[in-house]
Design a protein around this motif. Sequence first.
Motif, PDB file in Angstrom:
ATOM      1  N   TYR A  20       0.812  -1.214   0.000  1.00  0.00           N
ATOM      2  CA  TYR A  20       0.000   0.000   0.000  1.00  0.00           C
ATOM      3  C   TYR A  20       0.848   1.269   0.000  1.00  0.00           C
ATOM      4  O   TYR A  20       0.293   2.369  -0.044  1.00  0.00           O
ATOM      5  CB  TYR A  20      -0.934   0.011   1.213  1.00  0.00           C
ATOM      6  CG  TYR A  20      -2.073  -0.971   1.086  1.00  0.00           C
ATOM      7  CD1 TYR A  20      -3.320  -0.578   0.625  1.00  0.00           C
ATOM      8  CD2 TYR A  20      -1.886  -2.312   1.407  1.00  0.00           C
ATOM      9  CE1 TYR A  20      -4.355  -1.485   0.490  1.00  0.00           C
ATOM     10  CE2 TYR A  20      -2.914  -3.232   1.273  1.00  0.00           C
ATOM     11  CZ  TYR A  20      -4.153  -2.814   0.810  1.00  0.00           C
ATOM     12  OH  TYR A  20      -5.170  -3.723   0.670  1.00  0.00           O
ATOM     13  N   VAL A  21       2.137   1.142   0.030  1.00  0.00           N
ATOM     14  CA  VAL A  21       3.021   2.312   0.039  1.00  0.00           C
ATOM     15  C   VAL A  21       3.186   2.832  -1.389  1.00  0.00           C
ATOM     16  O   VAL A  21       3.643   2.125  -2.281  1.00  0.00           O
ATOM     17  CB  VAL A  21       4.391   1.957   0.643  1.00  0.00           C
ATOM     18  CG1 VAL A  21       5.335   3.155   0.541  1.00  0.00           C
ATOM     19  CG2 VAL A  21       4.245   1.508   2.094  1.00  0.00           C
ATOM     20  N   GLN A  22       2.797   4.079  -1.590  1.00  0.00           N
ATOM     21  CA  GLN A  22       2.891   4.689  -2.910  1.00  0.00           C
ATOM     22  C   GLN A  22       4.332   5.108  -3.205  1.00  0.00           C
ATOM     23  O   GLN A  22       5.101   5.410  -2.288  1.00  0.00           O
ATOM     24  CB  GLN A  22       1.991   5.930  -2.972  1.00  0.00           C
ATOM     25  CG  GLN A  22       0.505   5.637  -2.829  1.00  0.00           C
ATOM     26  CD  GLN A  22      -0.074   4.936  -4.035  1.00  0.00           C
ATOM     27  OE1 GLN A  22       0.373   5.145  -5.165  1.00  0.00           O
ATOM     28  NE2 GLN A  22      -1.076   4.098  -3.804  1.00  0.00           N
ATOM     29  N   PRO A  23       4.714   5.154  -4.485  1.00  0.00           N
ATOM     30  CA  PRO A  23       6.042   5.673  -4.837  1.00  0.00           C
ATOM     31  C   PRO A  23       6.172   7.116  -4.336  1.00  0.00           C
ATOM     32  O   PRO A  23       5.168   7.826  -4.219  1.00  0.00           O
ATOM     33  CB  PRO A  23       6.047   5.623  -6.371  1.00  0.00           C
ATOM     34  CG  PRO A  23       4.994   4.636  -6.738  1.00  0.00           C
ATOM     35  CD  PRO A  23       3.952   4.724  -5.672  1.00  0.00           C
ATOM     36  N   PRO A  24       7.381   7.562  -4.031  1.00  0.00           N
ATOM     37  CA  PRO A  24       7.573   8.906  -3.459  1.00  0.00           C
ATOM     38  C   PRO A  24       6.874  10.021  -4.231  1.00  0.00           C
ATOM     39  O   PRO A  24       6.287  10.926  -3.630  1.00  0.00           O
ATOM     40  CB  PRO A  24       9.091   9.081  -3.477  1.00  0.00           C
ATOM     41  CG  PRO A  24       9.617   7.679  -3.368  1.00  0.00           C
ATOM     42  CD  PRO A  24       8.655   6.819  -4.139  1.00  0.00           C
ATOM     43  N   GLU A  25       6.901   9.957  -5.575  1.00  0.00           N
ATOM     44  CA  GLU A  25       6.325  11.043  -6.367  1.00  0.00           C
ATOM     45  C   GLU A  25       4.788  11.079  -6.296  1.00  0.00           C
ATOM     46  O   GLU A  25       4.170  12.068  -6.682  1.00  0.00           O
ATOM     47  CB  GLU A  25       6.766  10.930  -7.831  1.00  0.00           C
ATOM     48  CG  GLU A  25       6.222   9.734  -8.590  1.00  0.00           C
ATOM     49  CD  GLU A  25       7.041   8.456  -8.406  1.00  0.00           C
ATOM     50  OE1 GLU A  25       6.780   7.485  -9.132  1.00  0.00           O
ATOM     51  OE2 GLU A  25       7.942   8.456  -7.536  1.00  0.00           O
ATOM     52  N   ARG A  26       4.162  10.014  -5.787  1.00  0.00           N
ATOM     53  CA  ARG A  26       2.696   9.968  -5.717  1.00  0.00           C
ATOM     54  C   ARG A  26       2.188  10.137  -4.287  1.00  0.00           C
ATOM     55  O   ARG A  26       0.973  10.197  -4.071  1.00  0.00           O
ATOM     56  CB  ARG A  26       2.193   8.637  -6.285  1.00  0.00           C
ATOM     57  CG  ARG A  26       2.508   8.449  -7.756  1.00  0.00           C
ATOM     58  CD  ARG A  26       2.053   7.115  -8.280  1.00  0.00           C
ATOM     59  NE  ARG A  26       0.595   6.950  -8.172  1.00  0.00           N
ATOM     60  CZ  ARG A  26      -0.062   5.909  -8.695  1.00  0.00           C
ATOM     61  NH1 ARG A  26       0.609   4.963  -9.336  1.00  0.00           N
ATOM     62  NH2 ARG A  26      -1.367   5.808  -8.556  1.00  0.00           N
ATOM     63  N   ARG A  27       3.057  10.229  -3.338  1.00  0.00           N
ATOM     64  CA  ARG A  27       2.625  10.324  -1.942  1.00  0.00           C
ATOM     65  C   ARG A  27       2.041  11.702  -1.649  1.00  0.00           C
ATOM     66  O   ARG A  27       2.575  12.727  -2.096  1.00  0.00           O
ATOM     67  CB  ARG A  27       3.800  10.044  -1.005  1.00  0.00           C
ATOM     68  CG  ARG A  27       4.300   8.611  -1.096  1.00  0.00           C
ATOM     69  CD  ARG A  27       5.534   8.390  -0.239  1.00  0.00           C
ATOM     70  NE  ARG A  27       6.133   7.095  -0.535  1.00  0.00           N
ATOM     71  CZ  ARG A  27       7.303   6.678  -0.072  1.00  0.00           C
ATOM     72  NH1 ARG A  27       8.008   7.479   0.727  1.00  0.00           N
ATOM     73  NH2 ARG A  27       7.761   5.484  -0.400  1.00  0.00           N
ATOM     74  N   THR A 112     -11.921  -4.191  -3.054  1.00  0.00           N
ATOM     75  CA  THR A 112     -10.955  -3.386  -2.319  1.00  0.00           C
ATOM     76  C   THR A 112      -9.966  -2.764  -3.288  1.00  0.00           C
ATOM     77  O   THR A 112      -9.786  -3.252  -4.411  1.00  0.00           O
ATOM     78  CB  THR A 112     -10.225  -4.241  -1.263  1.00  0.00           C
ATOM     79  OG1 THR A 112      -9.528  -3.388  -0.355  1.00  0.00           O
ATOM     80  CG2 THR A 112      -9.240  -5.203  -1.905  1.00  0.00           C
ATOM     81  N   SER A 113      -9.376  -1.681  -2.895  1.00  0.00           N
ATOM     82  CA  SER A 113      -8.369  -0.966  -3.677  1.00  0.00           C
ATOM     83  C   SER A 113      -8.972  -0.360  -4.940  1.00  0.00           C
ATOM     84  O   SER A 113      -9.457   0.758  -4.932  1.00  0.00           O
ATOM     85  CB  SER A 113      -7.189  -1.872  -4.016  1.00  0.00           C
ATOM     86  OG  SER A 113      -6.175  -1.149  -4.675  1.00  0.00           O
ATOM     87  N   SER A 114      -8.970  -1.080  -6.049  1.00  0.00           N
ATOM     88  CA  SER A 114      -9.383  -0.536  -7.334  1.00  0.00           C
ATOM     89  C   SER A 114     -10.003  -1.634  -8.176  1.00  0.00           C
ATOM     90  O   SER A 114      -9.713  -2.811  -7.996  1.00  0.00           O
ATOM     91  CB  SER A 114      -8.164   0.063  -8.061  1.00  0.00           C
ATOM     92  OG  SER A 114      -8.480   0.378  -9.397  1.00  0.00           O
ATOM     93  N   GLU A 123      -1.462  -0.665  -3.920  1.00  0.00           N
ATOM     94  CA  GLU A 123      -2.872  -0.801  -3.578  1.00  0.00           C
ATOM     95  C   GLU A 123      -3.388   0.512  -2.975  1.00  0.00           C
ATOM     96  O   GLU A 123      -2.610   1.334  -2.490  1.00  0.00           O
ATOM     97  CB  GLU A 123      -3.057  -1.931  -2.564  1.00  0.00           C
ATOM     98  CG  GLU A 123      -2.571  -3.293  -3.037  1.00  0.00           C
ATOM     99  CD  GLU A 123      -3.455  -3.885  -4.113  1.00  0.00           C
ATOM    100  OE1 GLU A 123      -4.649  -3.531  -4.164  1.00  0.00           O
ATOM    101  OE2 GLU A 123      -2.952  -4.700  -4.915  1.00  0.00           O
ATOM    102  N   TYR A 124      -4.714   0.676  -3.016  1.00  0.00           N
ATOM    103  CA  TYR A 124      -5.334   1.875  -2.454  1.00  0.00           C
ATOM    104  C   TYR A 124      -6.082   1.539  -1.177  1.00  0.00           C
ATOM    105  O   TYR A 124      -6.679   0.476  -1.039  1.00  0.00           O
ATOM    106  CB  TYR A 124      -6.251   2.537  -3.486  1.00  0.00           C
ATOM    107  CG  TYR A 124      -5.466   3.009  -4.684  1.00  0.00           C
ATOM    108  CD1 TYR A 124      -4.647   4.131  -4.603  1.00  0.00           C
ATOM    109  CD2 TYR A 124      -5.485   2.295  -5.876  1.00  0.00           C
ATOM    110  CE1 TYR A 124      -3.890   4.549  -5.674  1.00  0.00           C
ATOM    111  CE2 TYR A 124      -4.729   2.704  -6.964  1.00  0.00           C
ATOM    112  CZ  TYR A 124      -3.925   3.829  -6.852  1.00  0.00           C
ATOM    113  OH  TYR A 124      -3.155   4.223  -7.914  1.00  0.00           O
ATOM    114  N   TRP A 125      -6.067   2.491  -0.254  1.00  0.00           N
ATOM    115  CA  TRP A 125      -6.536   2.271   1.117  1.00  0.00           C
ATOM    116  C   TRP A 125      -8.063   2.479   1.194  1.00  0.00           C
ATOM    117  O   TRP A 125      -8.556   3.437   1.763  1.00  0.00           O
ATOM    118  CB  TRP A 125      -5.790   3.239   2.044  1.00  0.00           C
ATOM    119  CG  TRP A 125      -5.875   2.913   3.505  1.00  0.00           C
ATOM    120  CD1 TRP A 125      -6.751   3.422   4.416  1.00  0.00           C
ATOM    121  CD2 TRP A 125      -5.038   2.011   4.237  1.00  0.00           C
ATOM    122  NE1 TRP A 125      -6.519   2.892   5.654  1.00  0.00           N
ATOM    123  CE2 TRP A 125      -5.465   2.022   5.581  1.00  0.00           C
ATOM    124  CE3 TRP A 125      -3.967   1.181   3.888  1.00  0.00           C
ATOM    125  CZ2 TRP A 125      -4.865   1.257   6.577  1.00  0.00           C
ATOM    126  CZ3 TRP A 125      -3.362   0.430   4.868  1.00  0.00           C
ATOM    127  CH2 TRP A 125      -3.817   0.467   6.197  1.00  0.00           C
TER     128      TRP A 125
END
Length: 279
Positions: A20-27, A112-114, A123-125
């Motif tokens: 569930y951890v997004q890449p840095p550029e998307r956080r 869940t997620s998408s 994944e999305y929360w």
Amino acid sequence: MDRMLVSSWYNLHSSVLSSYVQPPERRPGNAILASGKLVPVIDLGGHDRADIIRNILKSSQDYGFFQVINHEVSKDLVDATLNIFKEFHAMSADEKINESSKDPNGRCKLYTSSRRTTKDVAEYWKDTLSHQCQPSGEFMEYWPEKPVGYREVVGKYTQELRKLGLKILELLCEGLGLQPEYFCGGLSENPVVLSHYYPPCPEPSLTLGTSKHKDPNLITILLQEIGINALQVLKDGEWIGVEPVPNAFVVNIGIMLQELHQKRALLQAVHNLVSFAKH
């Protein structure tokens, strides 16, 4: 499915699972946030129809989003609907899966997620209940029966939201110089209700509830819960938080509406939903 639903395990962990951890550029913690910018709030109960239409058009062109108040959907019904959705997502995973798995064609579903068929980078929360809500009542037999009263409450709510949606589309048509019923009929006869649940997150700066996207339909009417500031709209390279307004609905211009009427540059705004922290 139980292990996949965020609601079935989110409170068992003190950190976000790596998937569930997004890449840095998307956080969300790295996003540029706008200060002092607000999505317009439009009073549908005003007496100056021309002014209401002007405000809707300007908001649609400038933001692709606006909020509406005095929309004639009763607060009691809105509260009852929000509560019934909360009760659904609070049920056990087995109950939720059973109640949302009756449609052999998958038009009523819990996921869940998408829903994307291709795997995203993370994944999305969120968990989502989705089903069609035709005004004829077709497919209601596949809706959840639990919590008790779900079909009655959500049925009334979707009828009132359909009236509101058609009213907004008629106002848009008038402003665009179209026949009032231009967007009615086939273009708006297959509405869908989505109930998103975004559980509290232990590390919200690392996750997203939904990726940045545009909605593909004519318009989306969104009910936000007061006190949860998750929706953001991208404008001029900055993210604007859409502050929940009591007894208001958020209206989002979709891709289909813009493509059907390209003479006026209605904006289909990119938007996302951020996670929020445990309290």
